[in-house]
Scaffold this active site. Structure first.
Site, mmCIF file in Angstrom:
data_model
loop_
_atom_site.group_PDB
_atom_site.id
_atom_site.type_symbol
_atom_site.label_atom_id
_atom_site.label_comp_id
_atom_site.label_asym_id
_atom_site.label_seq_id
_atom_site.Cartn_x
_atom_site.Cartn_y
_atom_site.Cartn_z
ATOM 1 N N ARG A 162 0.828 -1.212 0.000
ATOM 2 C CA ARG A 162 0.000 0.000 0.000
ATOM 3 C C ARG A 162 0.868 1.270 0.000
ATOM 4 N NH1 ARG A 162 -3.152 -3.485 -0.842
ATOM 5 N NH2 ARG A 162 -5.275 -3.654 -0.073
ATOM 6 N N SER A 232 -11.032 -0.759 3.094
ATOM 7 C CA SER A 232 -10.228 -1.036 4.295
ATOM 8 C C SER A 232 -9.788 0.291 4.902
ATOM 9 C CB SER A 232 -8.964 -1.809 3.930
ATOM 10 O OG SER A 232 -9.284 -3.066 3.428
ATOM 11 N N GLU A 328 -5.177 3.501 6.347
ATOM 12 C CA GLU A 328 -4.930 3.367 4.913
ATOM 13 C C GLU A 328 -5.630 4.532 4.206
ATOM 14 O OE1 GLU A 328 -6.748 1.630 1.624
ATOM 15 O OE2 GLU A 328 -6.072 -0.346 2.296
HETATM 16 N N1 EPU Z 1 -11.042 -11.256 9.652
HETATM 17 C C1 EPU Z 1 -11.609 -11.193 10.911
HETATM 18 N N2 EPU Z 1 -12.773 -10.490 11.068
HETATM 19 C C2 EPU Z 1 -13.370 -9.834 10.040
HETATM 20 C C3 EPU Z 1 -12.801 -9.914 8.755
HETATM 21 C C4 EPU Z 1 -11.635 -10.624 8.578
HETATM 22 O O1 EPU Z 1 -11.095 -11.769 11.854
HETATM 23 O O2 EPU Z 1 -14.389 -9.193 10.277
HETATM 24 C C5 EPU Z 1 -9.749 -11.947 9.501
HETATM 25 C C6 EPU Z 1 -9.842 -13.341 8.975
HETATM 26 O O3 EPU Z 1 -8.899 -14.119 9.683
HETATM 27 C C7 EPU Z 1 -9.406 -13.214 7.544
HETATM 28 C C8 EPU Z 1 -8.382 -12.095 7.630
HETATM 29 O O4 EPU Z 1 -8.930 -11.232 8.627
HETATM 30 O O5 EPU Z 1 -8.879 -14.397 7.067
HETATM 31 C C9 EPU Z 1 -8.166 -11.347 6.347
HETATM 32 O O6 EPU Z 1 -9.404 -10.787 5.891
HETATM 33 P P1 EPU Z 1 -9.639 -10.504 4.336
HETATM 34 O O7 EPU Z 1 -9.360 -11.732 3.579
HETATM 35 O O8 EPU Z 1 -10.971 -9.882 4.146
HETATM 36 O O9 EPU Z 1 -8.489 -9.490 3.960
HETATM 37 P P2 EPU Z 1 -7.977 -8.141 4.671
HETATM 38 O O10 EPU Z 1 -6.550 -8.370 5.023
HETATM 39 O O11 EPU Z 1 -8.874 -7.694 5.755
HETATM 40 C C10 EPU Z 1 -7.071 -7.127 2.445
HETATM 41 C C11 EPU Z 1 -7.083 -5.776 1.790
HETATM 42 C C12 EPU Z 1 -8.403 -5.574 1.045
HETATM 43 C C13 EPU Z 1 -8.571 -6.708 0.027
HETATM 44 C C14 EPU Z 1 -8.568 -8.033 0.794
HETATM 45 C C15 EPU Z 1 -8.705 -9.237 -0.115
HETATM 46 C C16 EPU Z 1 -5.702 -4.346 3.230
HETATM 47 C C17 EPU Z 1 -5.680 -3.268 4.265
HETATM 48 N N3 EPU Z 1 -6.919 -4.744 2.811
HETATM 49 O O12 EPU Z 1 -8.070 -7.101 3.455
HETATM 50 O O13 EPU Z 1 -8.314 -4.355 0.348
HETATM 51 O O14 EPU Z 1 -9.781 -6.573 -0.696
HETATM 52 O O15 EPU Z 1 -7.316 -8.157 1.523
HETATM 53 O O16 EPU Z 1 -7.498 -9.519 -0.719
HETATM 54 O O17 EPU Z 1 -4.645 -4.803 2.802
HETATM 55 C C18 EPU Z 1 -8.842 -2.044 0.471
HETATM 56 O O18 EPU Z 1 -7.641 -1.844 0.398
HETATM 57 O O19 EPU Z 1 -9.683 -1.098 0.574
HETATM 58 C C19 EPU Z 1 -9.318 -3.411 0.475
HETATM 59 C C20 EPU Z 1 -10.609 -3.704 0.620
#
Ligand code: EPU
Length: 332
Positions: A162, A232, A328
């Site tokens: 990012r 995010s 972010e």
């Molecule tokens: N999780 C929780 N609670 C929740 C949601 C998620 O515990 O309410 C945990 C789970 O363990 C899950 C992990 O968080 O496996 C990761 O969640 P997710 O797969 O949704 O990915 P993220 O790391 O939260 C990132 C990007 C997103 C992107 C997704 C999918 C960042 C800050 N965010 O989210 O990007 O869509 O991966 O690849 O890196 C954005 O940048 O606006 C964005 C949406």
């Protein structure tokens, strides 16, 4: 090009907070852009894309520049790949759809991310195991100090998680981005949510992958038109070995991924969820019921309410887990 005065910014940010910009302009080409930079050298400036990753907490006492350079052109093509230049103001997802429909591979996992093409390299957008840095050949941008149009090679963009030189220095206005996309495609299993969505399809096509990404995103992430938000809100924290050890003592099942330079990444959503903040609402602001990392706006026009809720979450995570959550989203 018209310079507008006292423009309401509510529809220019996806959180829909109210703020007035002293000056506002929409350059249609590079020469209009260079021209306006020369005319207002002393004004505070903000470059606006689709406004999907920022919100306002107060009026903006300066010049907002919203580039409107459009167009998608093929620059170069071989049997294996194509280089395509897209104007900064092109809608990101329309561009992804165009590439997928032409069988150009590389950005299908980045489907449905609310962004303009010009904003994509700034924070190196990423999802489902892909990052835009992997397909950027070079970025064209005007240096605000010198007013000169420059090409930044992929290495010169200094991409990170990012992050990029455009975010670190904030001295450039991106006018177009050149992508190198592949003409052949084999789906690679990189991300569990997406693999699950595609498990009944052998050798999925580009459009099947795009459709799967759109389905996963629609289930987990709110549409900002219906429920204003900026995706995010926080970055996933990067931890040292020692910080990782301390976190695992408190939360043994915390997700840990390898990051660059021997560091580790954990999930901000997981931490917020564990702190009891998933689906929590405070007045007009809250976290989304299906994803703890998304702050949503239930009806305030005042960005300070969002900022206060953001600070509350940061304090809670610092207190409970000793981890600082970095935003972010940009707060103005
Ligand atoms: N999780 C929780 N609670 C929740 C949601 C998620 O515990 O309410 C945990 C789970 O363990 C899950 C992990 O968080 O496996 C990761 O969640 P997710 O797969 O949704 O990915 P993220 O790391 O939260 C990132 C990007 C997103 C992107 C997704 C999918 C960042 C800050 N965010 O989210 O990007 O869509 O991966 O690849 O890196 C954005 O940048 O606006 C964005 C949406």
């Amino acid at each position: 090009m018209q310079i507008k005065h006292n423009i309401q910014l509510q529809l220019y940010n996806s959180f829909r907070t109210k703020a007035v910009a002293k000056l506002f302009c929409e350059p249609h080409n590079v020469s209009e852009l260079i021209d306006v930079l020369g005319k207002f050298p002393d004004e505070k400036r903000l470059i606006l894309g689709k406004g999907c990753n920022l919100f306002f907490t107060k009026d903006f006492d300066g010049l907002i520049i919203k580039p409107t350079m459009k167009g998608v052109f093929t620059l170069f093509e071989t049997d294996d790949f194509v280089e395509i230049e897209a104007g900064a103001a092109e809608d990101w997802d329309d561009f992804v759809a165009y590439c997928v429909s032409n069988d150009y591979a590389g950005i299908e996992n980045l489907s449905f991310i609310p962004s303009s093409v010009g904003a994509a390299p700034i924070q190196n957008i990423g999802a489902y195991g892909a990052e835009v840095k992997d397909v950027i050949a070079f970025v064209r941008a005007v240096d605000i100090t010198t007013g000169v149009l420059m090409d930044f090679s992929n290495a010169a963009c200094e991409f990170g998680y990012r992050d990029s030189i455009f975010k670190k220095r904030q001295n450039y206005i991106i006018t177009s981005v050149v992508f190198r996309l592949q003409k052949s495609f084999v789906y690679q299993e990189k991300y569990i949510d997406l693999n699950r969505e595609l498990e009944n399809i052998t050798n999925p096509t580009l459009s099947q992958v795009r459709d799967a990404v759109i389905r996963v995103r629609t289930r987990k992430l709110p549409d900002y038109i219906a429920l204003p938000n900026a995706g995010s809100f926080f970055k996933n924290p990067i931890l040292t070995e020692e910080e990782k050890r301390k976190l695992l003592q408190k939360l043994p099942d915390a997700p840990i991924y390898n990051a660059e330079n021997g560091m580790f990444k954990t999930s901000a959503a997981y931490l917020i969820d564990k702190a009891g903040y998933k689906g929590k609402r405070k007045g007009n602001v809250g976290t989304y019921e299906h994803h703890a990392l998304i702050i949503v706006n239930y009806g305030t026009e005042n960005g300070i309410e969002i900022q206060n809720f953001m600070c509350e979450i940061q304090e809670k995570i610092l207190c409970e887990f000793g981890i600082e959550l970095e935003t972010e989203v940009w707060v103005y």
